[in-house]
Design a protein around this motif. Structure first.
Motif, PDB file in Angstrom:
ATOM      1  N   SER A 166     -18.029  11.949 -23.481  1.00 40.09           N
ATOM      2  CA  SER A 166     -19.051  11.468 -24.407  1.00 40.09           C
ATOM      3  C   SER A 166     -19.874  10.373 -23.746  1.00 40.09           C
ATOM      4  O   SER A 166     -19.504   9.835 -22.697  1.00 40.09           O
ATOM      5  CB  SER A 166     -18.388  10.896 -25.662  1.00 40.09           C
ATOM      6  OG  SER A 166     -17.709   9.688 -25.343  1.00 40.09           O
ATOM      7  N   ALA A 198     -20.133  12.750 -31.156  1.00 39.58           N
ATOM      8  CA  ALA A 198     -20.294  12.776 -29.701  1.00 39.58           C
ATOM      9  C   ALA A 198     -20.910  14.084 -29.229  1.00 39.58           C
ATOM     10  O   ALA A 198     -20.547  15.159 -29.686  1.00 39.58           O
ATOM     11  CB  ALA A 198     -18.940  12.574 -29.020  1.00 39.58           C
ATOM     12  N   PRO A 219     -20.902  15.989 -26.017  1.00 35.27           N
ATOM     13  CA  PRO A 219     -20.301  16.036 -24.683  1.00 35.27           C
ATOM     14  C   PRO A 219     -21.255  16.620 -23.642  1.00 35.27           C
ATOM     15  O   PRO A 219     -21.879  17.655 -23.859  1.00 35.27           O
ATOM     16  CB  PRO A 219     -19.067  16.917 -24.867  1.00 35.27           C
ATOM     17  CG  PRO A 219     -19.331  17.705 -26.104  1.00 35.27           C
ATOM     18  CD  PRO A 219     -20.257  16.884 -26.954  1.00 35.27           C
TER      19      PRO A 219
END
Length: 152
Positions: free
Chosen positions: A56, A95, A97
């Motif tokens: 993240s 988040a 990624p």
């Protein structure tokens, strides 16, 4: 440094010497990365993603020693320029990624070779045993400071 003699003698301060070494290393890395269109933070981000895909923004920021805001700006630039990809929506939580693209991997290969040349230059005056000792000692210092155990 204070004038009453209570200050730190910079010539005998290990902390100051470590900071000076860190500064010299960063300058040498910036010098070899600049022709590749990269900064140390840019390189660090790509290296972290190569070793730990899907990190993240917060995890990347911690790993590259920058703020989350700085990392977010960098990730937006890297995504725009085709070095990383992030999903449009977070698969879990908030988040997004990030992952390296093929372009990001090719760029990282060149940058890693450049950074390795700096590390080789930095260690050139040390024997293998001295290099091993340096790694062990630095890891011990980090452990002592992070864990607060004073090296015990």
């Amino acid at each position: 440094m204070s004038q009453n003699g209570a200050g730190i003698d910079l010539d005998k301060s290990l902390g100051y010497l470590l900071k000076e070494a860190s500064s010299a290393l960063r300058a040498a890395m910036e010098e070899v990365l600049r022709p590749l269109g990269m900064t140390v933070t840019h390189y660090s981000c790509l290296e972290l993603l190569a070793q730990r895909p899907g990190l993240s923004n917060s995890e990347l920021a911690r790993g590259a020693f920058v703020t989350r805001q700085s990392m977010n700006v960098l990730l937006q630039t890297l995504e725009r320029d085709g070095y990383v990809t992030r999903p449009a929506e977070a698969p879990v939580g908030k988040a997004l990624p990030a992952r390296l693209t093929p372009r990001g991997r090719r760029s990282l290969e060149k940058a890693s070779a450049a950074v390795r040349s700096v590390e080789v230059r930095m260690l050139a005056g040390m024997t293998d045993a001295e290099q091993s000792d340096a790694f062990r000692i630095l890891r011990s210092m980090i452990h002592s400071l992070r864990d607060g155990d004073g090296g015990a």
